[in-house]
Write a protein that holds these residues in place. Structure first.
Motif: not given
Length: 453
Positions: A113-114, A222-224, A123-124, A129-130
């Motif tokens: 998603d955006i 902050g991406l995972i 940013c949570t 992975c959005a």
């Protein structure tokens, strides 16, 4: 040439391969607004003659910052938000529903998603992975009305985390340590991409803590990567069908790589008045604390409450230290009640507030007096953050907060933690007693040459 997670997600939305540094106009999937920022956004689209939202099911308003309202002016703002949500059919999480950044991830955010939100801790959602990022109210106003926005695609810092957490050390300690390395503005408009064997084994509640605080280094997101942990979380929340695996390419290009071995970390603490003023806990031991606050979108999840519970169970708080606890959502509040945590907190001498931001933003719920020291699980400790610029805010993990609530001064949780609850954690190792020494042992950083345009 491969792509980072940020590049991949945005490429999917604009239907072409993009690279860092480009500026694009992209569709958005989800919009978040809270009671401090929503009134301005609503007024902005009204000025433009726009009366509808692009997708009522994917525009969500939260009344969480002043929940319930402590002043008539805020009550009027709440009524204004409720009326707009009713008129447009947009989603509304009213008082007691919980903090926007917790609830949006419980029920709305999906991999790929955006998400744009009129709040910096949007940013949570990167933990799922959005591409989740905070923007100004005017930008989000246009996004919720038209369903699109513009971005400059950020360069990415790759954060490689390895090793087993020592006993009494948590994800909150990791992110405080990382921010101490990068600095409060060292990753401005960059994407942080967390990876490594430690991240792969990390449960979702800890991933949410990491992504939540990415902005405290200036980062855009902050991406995972979306993996089996993501799938398990989505299944638990009733939308397992929204899972899909998303990983960066093996040949993706990164602006910087930071490697951290968490097995060398000790509990961390962030000193007033900046988040990057982090030091090992040993340098703060004995600091007198007048108020402990457990909660917020950083550490108000069930697992955080459980850590606190396991330390304080059967004990009494220090009579000179107030304790305030705020679960991050109604779901968490009910789960904590069912497990007996809330009853034990009250017996311990804590004040348990309804789900919401509570004292974090300094509107109500525990504004400190002049000269007081507060130890909190919050994500920010700026001067005046909790409503009084003459107070001093320290940041730490739920475990450190629990130990401190017992002693009345900053204390090491390893003195109180029941080891039977932490059999999978490696024994605590002797760690550095200075920030510079800790950095040299616990991490290394590489500069990666930027791709040629």
């Amino acid at each position: 040439m491969g792509q980072t997670l940020a590049e991949k997600i945005i490429s999917e939305h604009v239907n072409r391969k993009v690279t860092a540094g480009e500026t694009v106009l992209t569709p958005v999937d989800l919009c978040l607004l809270q009671d401090g920022t929503a009134p301005l956004a609503i007024r902005q689209i009204s000025k433009l003659g726009l009366e509808k939202v692009f997708n009522p099911k994917r525009v969500v308003f939260f009344i969480d910052h002043a929940s319930p309202s402590p002043r008539k002016e805020l009550s009027n703002d709440h009524a204004f938000i409720r009326e707009f949500a009713k008129k447009t059919g947009a989603q509304l999480s009213d008082i007691g529903g919980g903090i926007s950044h917790q609830v949006i991830n419980e029920f709305y955010v999906n991999p790929g998603d955006i998400l744009i939100g009129a709040d910096s801790h949007t940013c949570t959602g990167g933990a799922l992975c959005a591409f989740a990022t905070g923007m100004g109210s005017s930008d989000v106003a246009i996004g919720m009305a038209l369903g699109k926005t513009w971005f400059r695609i950020p360069e990415t810092y790759r954060i490689v985390v390895k090793g087993e957490f020592p006993f009494g050390v948590y994800a909150k300690d990791l992110i405080l340590y990382l921010i101490g390395i990068i600095g409060a503005d060292g990753a401005t408009y960059k994407a942080l991409e967390f990876c490594g064997d430690t991240i792969e084994k990390m449960p979702m509640h800890d991933r949410l803590t990491l992504s939540n605080m990415a902005v405290e280094s200036g980062a855009k997101v902050g991406l995972i990567a979306a993996d089996k942990t993501t799938r398990k979380f989505l299944q638990k929340m009733g939308r397992g069908n929204k899972y899909r695996e998303i990983r960066p390419d093996s040949d993706a290009v990164y602006e910087r790589v930071i490697e951290i071995d968490v097995s060398k970390l000790e509990p961390q603490i962030s000193f007033p008045h900046t988040v990057d003023n982090t030091k090992p806990l040993s340098q703060a031991n004995g600091t007198r604390i007048q108020q402990v606050f457990l909660g917020t979108c950083t550490n108000g999840r069930l697992e955080d409450l459980e850590i606190f519970y396991n330390i304080i169970k059967g004990k009494k708080r220090n009579p000179q230290t107030r304790v305030i606890i705020t679960p991050a959502s109604r779901t968490i509040y009910m789960q904590a009640a069912e497990r007996g945590y809330l009853t034990e907190f009250v017996r311990f001498g804590a004040e348990v507030l309804m789900p919401g931001c509570g004292p974090c933003v300094g509107v109500h719920g525990g504004i400190p007096s002049d000269g007081e020291n507060i130890l909190s699980t919050m994500n920010r400790n700026f001067k005046g953050r909790m409503g009084n610029p003459e107070s001093f805010i320290y940041l730490a993990s739920p475990a450190v907060c629990a130990a401190t609530a017992l002693k009345g001064e900053v204390a090491d949780p390893r003195e109180f933690l029941p080891r039977a609850k932490h059999t999978k954690r490696s024994p605590a190792r002797k760690s550095a007693t200075s920030k510079s020494k800790a950095k040299s042992k616990g991490s290394k950083t590489k500069k990666i040459k930027k791709r040629k345009r």
